[in-house]
Write an enzyme that holds these catalytic residues in place. Structure first.
Site, PDB file in Angstrom:
ATOM      1  N   CYS A  88      -0.601   8.660   4.246  1.00 19.20           N
ATOM      2  CA  CYS A  88      -0.713   8.154   2.867  1.00 19.20           C
ATOM      3  C   CYS A  88      -1.999   8.659   2.238  1.00 19.20           C
ATOM      4  O   CYS A  88      -2.143   8.627   1.022  1.00 19.20           O
ATOM      5  CB  CYS A  88      -0.629   6.635   2.820  1.00 19.20           C
ATOM      6  SG  CYS A  88      -1.699   5.828   3.996  1.00 19.20           S
ATOM      7  N   GLU A 109       0.884  -1.168   0.000  1.00 22.97           N
ATOM      8  CA  GLU A 109       0.000   0.000   0.000  1.00 22.97           C
ATOM      9  C   GLU A 109       0.916   1.210   0.000  1.00 22.97           C
ATOM     10  O   GLU A 109       1.695   1.400   0.916  1.00 22.97           O
ATOM     11  CB  GLU A 109      -0.877  -0.082   1.259  1.00 22.97           C
ATOM     12  CG  GLU A 109      -1.945   0.972   1.346  1.00 22.97           C
ATOM     13  CD  GLU A 109      -1.590   1.948   2.428  1.00 22.97           C
ATOM     14  OE1 GLU A 109      -1.644   1.604   3.599  1.00 22.97           O
ATOM     15  OE2 GLU A 109      -1.222   3.092   2.064  1.00 22.97           O
TER      16      GLU A 109
END
Lengths: 498, 498
Positions: free
Chosen positions: B277, B240
């Site tokens: 993120c 990810e």
């Protein structure tokens, strides 16, 4: 090369040819698929089920003509091919039913609670899918096979690369499905077909293609995978590749019914001239059981006769036997095939257990009516050999009743290596039902969670999206409050049936 | 390098160091994980929930000590870190509850019918999992984060690679979880931790490791993925990675409440010094709305102050701003960080829409408190720009009420690019609930179907196995006739609740 040439495996003669698809036409077909993707994705599964049903009906209506054409290109025989047409129509209807049931959408609704916002999650279609069919099932794993049927059911446009082992049938099926979809009112572009190796490469490289489904050899599967990885945006290649599919015979079973098992094994590894991805290529039997001789005798008695699908497959089977011998196996029985065409000998080899080492050619598929037999001394030796095996689509245990003391341990070992483990049944047959898994640990499939047969086949072609604090009317149908599609959903953590 | 050195971001001073794990020790830890994998897989989820609960309790009991240690290495502040400890304990309990509920097992039973044999399908744990934590959430995405918690819940032993941005905390957490698991009676080997870059490489290459979970930069994620592909048996890397997470402001919203939106945007992109993120790195607002100036003013007013987690991150953020300027952006506001340590300036840049082209640096993440603002002329121009964006973890729409005419179209476009789309909320927060999806189209994640947060996080660590004609007593518990674990199952195509 300007055309895929169709050959008659029985004679090696030419049936005809299908021109390869020019680049510009490939691009236009892909563009048409991409142009209708959003529309197809929004269509309710009940409507897509109507499309799939129309294809299935058209397939069955044209059965005799299609079987004749398929038999001329594959030599698989009318009876087998008639059954395959029925199966293929059944698959189309099954995957459509799975979509209508709606669990594949994974609809999940979390209402806002405390600091947590309202979230809904649903699987959406990925978009246009490229399907590379297999040579060995001209209906059930080709133009209209499991991949096409499950991708359409999941809401993805499909572009098929026709298989060069049956180009005339591929073209005919392409025309049939195009017409059936048009008559059913599906948008233009939801299905397309291209022919030729270069067209296949262009498909995988096309930026609008979102996933590739492939059934075939490890070599071809890995080549597609490499091509897909080199794209600007890599896409998944769901490659289902050939494996060895070992059969383990327990001590009790060998003592009770070795010759019956040997006959079943021969029937399984020579079915369709050994051209099944689930062909059992290795029997592991107890030391001193005389399994190799029993299989040899069963082979001589059955004397199977058949042709390879292509000249290349026939040659690879012969070469494969030589490679197995070079790697330490010994031919114990061989039955020659027919005198003409792409004939192939059915062959049983015996091999010492300790030759079955990681990296050995002996542990790789030999596509065709060829199988190895090895004998193990005890459970420990068997476990070591199973540990050395590659991942495999299927594995079978021939045990003696539910109380066979060797059953639990062998089952546990084989489960680490196989996507499907059978007890008593040979692995060849693959039914299309909810609980089927046709895949397995590397290198059986490029993704061991992916199956190309069974209800879960649809999930390969979707990806989840979560909508946060999105007003209800703007949500996709499956996750709107009033559940317009009437599907099972998870609401605030609890499964709710419709 | 012989040790991971711990620094204080507020001063750049050294806190201490953690020796890197020698090869032989890495191998021993992996071997221990592999040795207990079968045992862990067979343990009922209720028992594994007890283990996870024990870890969560130990974590909460040590909160003050852990927060002090974490703050000395990350400078994220006690309040934020205290919340993160609570969240991490909550995650451990949540994933355990998801496992106990049992739907993740996908238990499916098809009784024999006609020519179809009896099949049962169930997801089994893959085996030992390697977890690479992130720098930016020292608790919630690190040693004990979502990946570890979901892998343990799914029945996989875990080996963590401690993050060099908080090595002392990593080591302390490793000791805490090892002790908690031992006290709870879990088998030795179910959890291990290694330190150092080389130890991480050795983990990914270890044949017993079956999957890798990673959270971090695209560069590091792709390097792990390449290493995993080069193994004899490739394994999945669920990476990810950071993305741009665009925010689209509709015409109506810009007119109604631009300064409120600008303040929210600043709060979101400077939260945790921009080290999320899900940080929104790009605002797309209507032409003439004055969005860039509004964001600039909000930034000057907020004057956020914070440190980067590492010297490398601080330098990359400064370099990133220069790269954005070189690619055509212009700084419209900049607020300097603190005077000491790994300080970083918060920066807003404006950029012409037509500079946002595929392949441009402008469309890649700049990790830190940095964001771009661009203005679009109309829906067509917006659609073209959204089409040029990379895949992203999240995207947000600032609309004006449910009737905003621009909402449906913008939502449909962003859905093609993002794993999560929010309306009204900024994308930064990621709740751990059933419907969460924290992943997205390439390059947000290496597999857009994988999520590292939410109930579906468990499925990354399982693979399906189908058992054909296997006697009931030999089947795994979830698919035995009497449903001993009391889980939802699909029986002959119908979902059956316990």
């Amino acid at each position: 090369m300007t055309a895929d040439v169709s050959y008659d495996p029985r004679t090696g003669g030419v049936n005809g040819e299908v021109p390869i698809t020019p680049e510009a036409e490939v691009d236009a077909i892909v563009a048409a698929a991409a142009a209708c993707a959003t529309e197809v994705a929004a269509v309710p599964p009940t409507e897509r089920a109507r499309w799939s049903g129309a294809i299935a009906d058209a397939l069955e209506a044209a059965r005799d003509e299609l079987v004749d054409l398929a038999d001329s290109e594959t030599a698989l025989g009318r009876k087998r091919l008639e059954g395959e047409v029925g199966r293929t129509a059944g698959q189309l209807r099954f995957y459509a039913d799975v979509a209508v049931e709606g669990s594949y959408l994974g609809a999940t609704i979390d209402h806002a609670a405390g600091a947590n916002p309202a979230l809904v999650r649903v699987n959406v279609p990925r978009g246009p899918v490229a399907v590379f069919g297999a040579s060995n099932f001209p209906f059930a794993f080709s133009v209209l096979g499991n991949d096409t049927a499950s991708a359409l059911a999941a809401g993805c446009p499909v572009v098929v690369k026709g298989h060069p082992a049956h180009p005339l049938l591929s073209r005919r099926l392409g025309a049939l499905v195009t017409e059936a979809l048009r008559d059913a009112g599906a948008p233009e572009g939801v299905f397309g077909i291209v022919h030729g190796f270069d067209a296949g490469v262009r498909l995988v490289e096309a930026p609008q293609i979102t996933a590739v489904a492939f059934t075939g050899s490890q070599r071809a599967g890995m080549a597609l995978r490499d091509a897909a990885e080199k794209r600007d945006v890599p896409i998944p290649v769901f490659a289902e590749m050939g494996t060895v599919n070992p059969v383990v015979v327990t001590a009790a079973a060998a003592q009770a019914r070795l010759s019956e098992i040997a006959s079943g094994f021969v029937g399984s590894f020579t079915l369709g001239t050994g051209q099944f991805c689930t062909k059992p290529g290795l029997m592991l039997a107890p030391r001193g059981s005389g399994a190799a001789e029993a299989v040899a005798e069963a082979l001589r008695e059955a004397s199977p006769q058949g042709w390879s699908l292509t000249q290349g497959i026939a040659e690879a089977a012969s070469t494969g036997v030589r490679e197995l011998v070079d790697a330490g196996a010994e031919v114990v029985a061989q039955v020659d095939g027919p005198d003409a065409g792409w004939s192939v000998a059915s062959t049983v080899l015996s091999v010492p257990l300790d030759a079955l080492e990681p990296g050995s050619r002996l542990l790789e598929e030999c596509f065709g009516p060829v199988a190895l037999v090895a004998e193990y001394d005890d459970g420990e030796a068997l476990a070591r050999t199973v540990g050395a095996l590659q991942g495999t689509l299927a594995a079978a245990i021939m045990a003696e009743g539910d109380e066979d003391p060797d059953l639990p341990g062998t089952l546990a070992q084989l489960t680490t290596k196989a996507g499907r483990v059978t007890v008593g049944d040979f692995p060849t047959g693959v039914s299309y039902t909810w609980a089927q898994h046709h895949g397995g640990p590397w290198p059986a499939t490029s993704d061991p969670t992916a199956t190309s047969v069974g209800a879960a086949a649809l999930t390969r072609f979707t990806r989840p999206v979560t909508y946060q604090s999105v007003p209800d009317p703007a949500l996709p149908a499956p996750v709107r409050d009033d559940n317009p599609w009437g599907i099972p959903r998870r609401v605030d953590g609890r499964l709710v049936l419709p």
